[in-house]
Design an enzyme around this catalytic site. Structure first.
Site, PDB file in Angstrom:
ATOM      1  CB  ALA A 237      -0.937  -0.006   1.204  1.00  0.00           C
ATOM      2  CG  ASP A 239       5.855  -0.491  -1.830  1.00  0.00           C
ATOM      3  OD1 ASP A 239       6.682   0.180  -1.187  1.00  0.00           O
ATOM      4  OD2 ASP A 239       5.674  -1.706  -1.648  1.00  0.00           O
ATOM      5  CG  ASN A 263      -3.861   9.637   0.940  1.00  0.00           C
ATOM      6  OD1 ASN A 263      -2.815   9.132   1.328  1.00  0.00           O
ATOM      7  ND2 ASN A 263      -4.372  10.718   1.508  1.00  0.00           N
TER       8      ASN A 263
END
Length: 376
Positions: A237, A239, A263
């Protein structure tokens, strides 16, 4: 065949340095998934989807098991691909997983890097493959270098390979902090770097899962809203977040908008086991929104140091709403099947296989989500 460095004086977009890995996910002592891993693979999924031109320097052994879009450097016959085992348990409530490095491939050395110039460089080692001298060389050939702190502060138990963290000041990378452009850390990793000191020299981005992230510059502290997500596997996540952040900056977005894009991709990744396969229609919609966004702000973010690029644009919430709308478009007309590594108790009778992963775990099927809460 070993990839030879090329002498090229032209400017390229991005250089990604970090080894591919074999990831093995284990729950209650049962192997439930094997997948292509390594930060480079997750970043590639984002960059390739958004058509970001990049060069990849990743080392693997002759035993490397996966087909990838960006060919790695094959090391000597005696070397092996880096392997990580991630242990999940229904009884382990203190953390998402226990991570162990089982084997380690050769490190990336300065001589492995191309003799080219790049706009952006990403130092994204996961298994100790980034050396201080390699990072220094990246700083020399890249205009702006992004560093994932895990590449600098991870150490490995000499007996069982359990991943542990040390403070940045205890590593050989500390003197280079003043020369990098961006430092990314998770909330768990942030205590191992003096954020208040680091933000004097570079932009620090701290990710915090479902709380989104916070951007720290010399003068500002900006919280960036999260996207709701059904977490199945946290692997990669951060990365994917970094891939989204850099992709946004490559496209001329302001730092807060680029962090929002990070995000977004992080929230997509946690909904997959191992390496995600993003829906092509969703990615195209995101590309359209990013292009629209960059055209709206063309010419207003010429330099990284410009204050307007650091502050949230006045229409930042509009970009949040647009990405949220893109995310909730159903990717399939049938129910989405998801897996929860912490709560599932059984396994499918037949493993699921594709080019990047093999799965064997209990499926939890949910109806597609039709609306998203976009509040921070």
């Amino acid at each position: 065949m070993v990839k030879e460095a090329k002498d090229d004086s032209s400017i390229h977009k991005c250089l990604i340095v970090g080894n591919y890995c074999h990831d093995v996910l284990i729950k209650n002592d049962v192997v439930i998934a094997e997948s292509l891993g390594g930060a480079a693979s997750f970043i590639s999924a984002v960059f390739d989807g958004l058509s970001i031109s990049s060069d990849y320097i990743s080392k693997v052994g002759p035993d490397f098991a996966y087909a990838v879009n960006h060919r790695p450097i094959i090391t000597s016959p005696s070397s092996k691909t880096t392997v990580f085992h991630a242990y999940f348990s229904t009884e382990n409530k203190r953390q998402d997983r226990i991570l162990k490095r089982v084997t380690a491939c050769d490190p990336v050395t300065p001589s492995d890097l191309p003799n080219s110039k790049f706009d952006f460089g990403l130092a994204v080692g996961v298994g100790g493959e980034i050396l201080p001298e390699t990072l220094e060389r990246m700083i020399e050939i890249c205009k702006v270098v992004f560093v994932d702190i895990q590449a600098l502060i991870r150490v490995f138990d000499p007996v069982d390979g359990t991943v542990e963290l040390v403070h940045l000041n205890q590593t050989g990378f500390s003197p280079l902090l003043k020369r990098i452009g961006f430092l990314k850390a998770s909330a768990e990793e942030a205590p191992y770097v003096d954020v208040e000191e680091a933000r004097k020299w570079c932009c620090v981005v701290v990710t915090n899962g479902k709380e989104g992230c916070t951007v720290y510059t010399k003068d500002d502290e900006l919280p960036i809203a999260p996207f709701p997500a059904f977490q199945v596997d946290p692997t990669g996540a951060g990365d994917s977040f970094l891939g989204g952040l850099v992709a946004g900056l490559v496209n001329g977005l302001a730092i807060p908008d680029a962090a929002l894009l990070g995000n977004f991709f992080g929230s997509l990744t946690v909904g997959h086991i191992g390496l995600p396969k993003f829906d092509s229609r969703l990615v195209q919609k995101v590309k359209d929104e990013v292009l629209k966004r960059s055209l709206q702000h063309f010419g207003s973010h010429e330099k990284q140091e410009d204050e307007p690029k650091r502050l949230k644009p006045v229409d930042h919430e509009e970009f949040l709403a647009a990405l949220s709308a893109a995310k909730v478009v159903p990717a399939h007309s049938i129910k989405d099947c998801k897996w929860d590594l912490h709560s599932s108790t059984g396994a499918l009778e037949q493993p699921i296989s594709n080019g990047h992963q093999r799965l064997s775990l209990n499926a939890v099927c949910e109806e597609p989500i039709n609306s998203v809460d976009t509040k921070p």
